[in-house]
Motif scaffolding. Structure first.
Motif, PDB file in Angstrom:
ATOM      1  N   VAL A  55     -70.057 -62.907 -89.915  1.00  0.00           N
ATOM      2  CA  VAL A  55     -68.903 -61.945 -89.878  1.00  0.00           C
ATOM      3  C   VAL A  55     -67.957 -62.674 -89.026  1.00  0.00           C
ATOM      4  N   LYS A  56     -66.832 -63.189 -89.896  1.00  0.00           N
ATOM      5  CA  LYS A  56     -65.757 -63.760 -89.428  1.00  0.00           C
ATOM      6  C   LYS A  56     -64.882 -62.865 -88.748  1.00  0.00           C
ATOM      7  N   ILE A  57     -64.475 -63.559 -87.427  1.00  0.00           N
ATOM      8  CA  ILE A  57     -63.677 -62.662 -86.845  1.00  0.00           C
ATOM      9  C   ILE A  57     -62.524 -63.777 -86.143  1.00  0.00           C
ATOM     10  N   PRO A  58     -61.410 -63.158 -85.811  1.00  0.00           N
ATOM     11  CA  PRO A  58     -60.120 -64.184 -85.247  1.00  0.00           C
ATOM     12  C   PRO A  58     -61.047 -64.614 -83.932  1.00  0.00           C
ATOM     13  N   ARG A  59     -60.546 -66.048 -83.485  1.00  0.00           N
ATOM     14  CA  ARG A  59     -61.220 -66.897 -82.494  1.00  0.00           C
ATOM     15  C   ARG A  59     -60.349 -66.446 -81.160  1.00  0.00           C
ATOM     16  N   ASP A  60     -59.024 -66.068 -80.965  1.00  0.00           N
ATOM     17  CA  ASP A  60     -58.390 -65.780 -79.905  1.00  0.00           C
ATOM     18  C   ASP A  60     -58.530 -64.406 -79.365  1.00  0.00           C
ATOM     19  N   THR A  61     -58.376 -64.178 -78.190  1.00  0.00           N
ATOM     20  CA  THR A  61     -58.376 -62.818 -77.587  1.00  0.00           C
ATOM     21  C   THR A  61     -57.074 -61.942 -78.003  1.00  0.00           C
ATOM     22  N   SER A  62     -55.987 -62.640 -78.170  1.00  0.00           N
ATOM     23  CA  SER A  62     -54.767 -62.023 -78.628  1.00  0.00           C
ATOM     24  C   SER A  62     -55.090 -61.466 -80.304  1.00  0.00           C
ATOM     25  N   LEU A  92     -61.284 -55.122 -63.048  1.00  0.00           N
ATOM     26  CA  LEU A  92     -61.619 -55.127 -64.695  1.00  0.00           C
ATOM     27  C   LEU A  92     -61.212 -53.821 -65.175  1.00  0.00           C
ATOM     28  N   LYS A  93     -61.750 -52.834 -64.814  1.00  0.00           N
ATOM     29  CA  LYS A  93     -61.492 -51.451 -65.219  1.00  0.00           C
ATOM     30  C   LYS A  93     -60.142 -51.108 -65.432  1.00  0.00           C
ATOM     31  N   ARG A  94     -59.159 -51.446 -64.321  1.00  0.00           N
ATOM     32  CA  ARG A  94     -57.871 -51.300 -64.153  1.00  0.00           C
ATOM     33  C   ARG A  94     -57.182 -51.956 -65.365  1.00  0.00           C
ATOM     34  N   GLY A  95     -57.902 -53.197 -65.753  1.00  0.00           N
ATOM     35  CA  GLY A  95     -57.132 -53.969 -66.587  1.00  0.00           C
ATOM     36  C   GLY A  95     -57.309 -53.774 -68.075  1.00  0.00           C
ATOM     37  N   ILE A  96     -58.271 -52.814 -68.383  1.00  0.00           N
ATOM     38  CA  ILE A  96     -58.397 -52.541 -70.146  1.00  0.00           C
ATOM     39  C   ILE A  96     -57.072 -52.262 -70.575  1.00  0.00           C
ATOM     40  N   ILE A  97     -56.749 -52.830 -71.830  1.00  0.00           N
ATOM     41  CA  ILE A  97     -55.629 -52.667 -72.583  1.00  0.00           C
ATOM     42  C   ILE A  97     -55.848 -51.993 -73.855  1.00  0.00           C
ATOM     43  N   GLY A  98     -57.308 -51.853 -74.154  1.00  0.00           N
ATOM     44  CA  GLY A  98     -57.678 -51.567 -75.657  1.00  0.00           C
ATOM     45  C   GLY A  98     -59.243 -51.626 -75.896  1.00  0.00           C
ATOM     46  N   ILE A 124     -64.105 -54.865 -75.516  1.00  0.00           N
ATOM     47  CA  ILE A 124     -62.949 -54.211 -74.731  1.00  0.00           C
ATOM     48  C   ILE A 124     -62.089 -55.238 -74.441  1.00  0.00           C
ATOM     49  N   LEU A 125     -60.569 -54.973 -74.547  1.00  0.00           N
ATOM     50  CA  LEU A 125     -59.712 -56.124 -74.438  1.00  0.00           C
ATOM     51  C   LEU A 125     -59.100 -55.835 -73.202  1.00  0.00           C
ATOM     52  N   PHE A 126     -58.601 -57.024 -72.545  1.00  0.00           N
ATOM     53  CA  PHE A 126     -57.830 -57.113 -71.351  1.00  0.00           C
ATOM     54  C   PHE A 126     -56.690 -58.040 -71.638  1.00  0.00           C
ATOM     55  N   LYS A 127     -55.748 -58.387 -70.578  1.00  0.00           N
ATOM     56  CA  LYS A 127     -54.529 -59.066 -71.044  1.00  0.00           C
ATOM     57  C   LYS A 127     -55.436 -60.702 -70.789  1.00  0.00           C
ATOM     58  N   GLY A 128     -55.427 -61.331 -71.818  1.00  0.00           N
ATOM     59  CA  GLY A 128     -56.153 -62.615 -71.771  1.00  0.00           C
ATOM     60  C   GLY A 128     -57.594 -62.692 -71.609  1.00  0.00           C
ATOM     61  N   HIS A 129     -58.285 -61.676 -71.913  1.00  0.00           N
ATOM     62  CA  HIS A 129     -59.548 -61.543 -71.639  1.00  0.00           C
ATOM     63  C   HIS A 129     -60.421 -60.425 -72.540  1.00  0.00           C
TER      64      HIS A 129
END
Length: 267
Positions: A185-192, A253-259, A212-217
């Motif tokens: 399965v091909k997915i994008p390489r970067d977190t953003s 970590l939990k507080r930093g979840i963005i999506g 689970i996405l964070f800013k830069g992670h």
């Protein structure tokens, strides 16, 4: 005003248009220097398009992720083809492949073209010649069905490496990228890019394999309120209690979840 427009790939002769990685890993650098930032990492047998040939470094484009960067010249073998018909996949954390005058340690996810076999060994056609490796460390790509729990075991305790994607060292998005690559399965390489391009879901919809996405992670949800991720703070690939934090780091970590995002096969 006169402009001199150069299309780099048009400067490369046809017989140098493509390249195959011939080392276990191959770092892509932002600039042609070993001191430059590692922006991505290729593994053995991965293909690139050659954009510019220099003495010590080549400017290349990864045909899978579309990343562009500089790789060391000795780590690439020129090729006239933009793909190979790989048949098998390394499913062990590492495997040893013996060539005529060289032994290589290949990381999980390496794809190979098997030409022959015995009861114990496979023989793979490579740019370095015929390589011999244990059958127990390799699977037919068409029959590969390892679940996420098994896949993740290959990476647990792998050191954190900025720009890395392999079981020798990986960053957070490279870890996720390589797991899905092994599944075809091909997915994008970067977190953003993973945040922007994958399918958004809610926390109540999370299932194993979701991101689970964070800013830069980024990490992967594995059930029971847990996430596996490659963390610079932890030094590598480990499991964190993301929704039931046990320490200050997990609380942060939990507080930093963005999506939350889901990978679909049509990505």
């Amino acid at each position: 005003m006169k402009f001199d427009v150069r299309v780099l790939e048009e400067e490369v002769p046809d017989y140098l248009k493509y390249g195959t990685v011939i080392t276990p890993t191959c770092d892509m650098r932002k600039f042609p220097s070993f001191e430059s930032e590692r922006v991505h990492q290729l593994i053995f047998n991965e293909k690139v398009k050659v954009l510019q040939v220099q003495t010590d470094y080549y400017l290349v484009k990864d045909l899978k992720s579309s990343y562009i960067g500089f790789v060391r010249a000795p780590q690439l073998r020129f090729d006239s083809k933009d793909h190979d018909d790989y048949t098998h996949l390394v499913t062990a954390r590492f495997t040893s492949m013996s060539l005529e005058n060289l032994d290589l340690i290949l990381p999980f996810g390496t794809k190979l073209k098997i030409m022959n076999e015995t009861d114990e060994f496979y023989f793979a056609e490579t740019a370095l010649g015929m390589g011999k490796l244990k059958k127990s460390d390799v699977s037919l790509i068409s029959k590969f069905n390892m679940d996420f729990d098994e896949l993740i075991k290959n990476y647990i305790s792998t050191p954190y490496l900025w720009g890395g994607t392999s079981t020798l060292g990986t960053d957070c998005s490279g870890f996720i990228y390589r797991l899905y690559d092994a599944l075809g399965v091909k997915i994008p390489r970067d977190t953003s890019q993973q945040f922007d391009e994958l399918y958004p879901i809610g926390q109540d919809e999370l299932t194993t394999g979701d991101l689970i996405l964070f800013k830069g992670h980024v990490g992967m949800y594995i059930g029971e309120n847990k996430m596996v991720h490659s963390s610079a703070s932890l030094g590598g690939v480990y499991v964190s209690d993301i929704f039931d934090p046990k320490d200050i780091y997990e609380e942060t970590l939990k507080r930093g979840i963005i999506g939350f995002r889901r990978v679909k096969n049509d990505v």
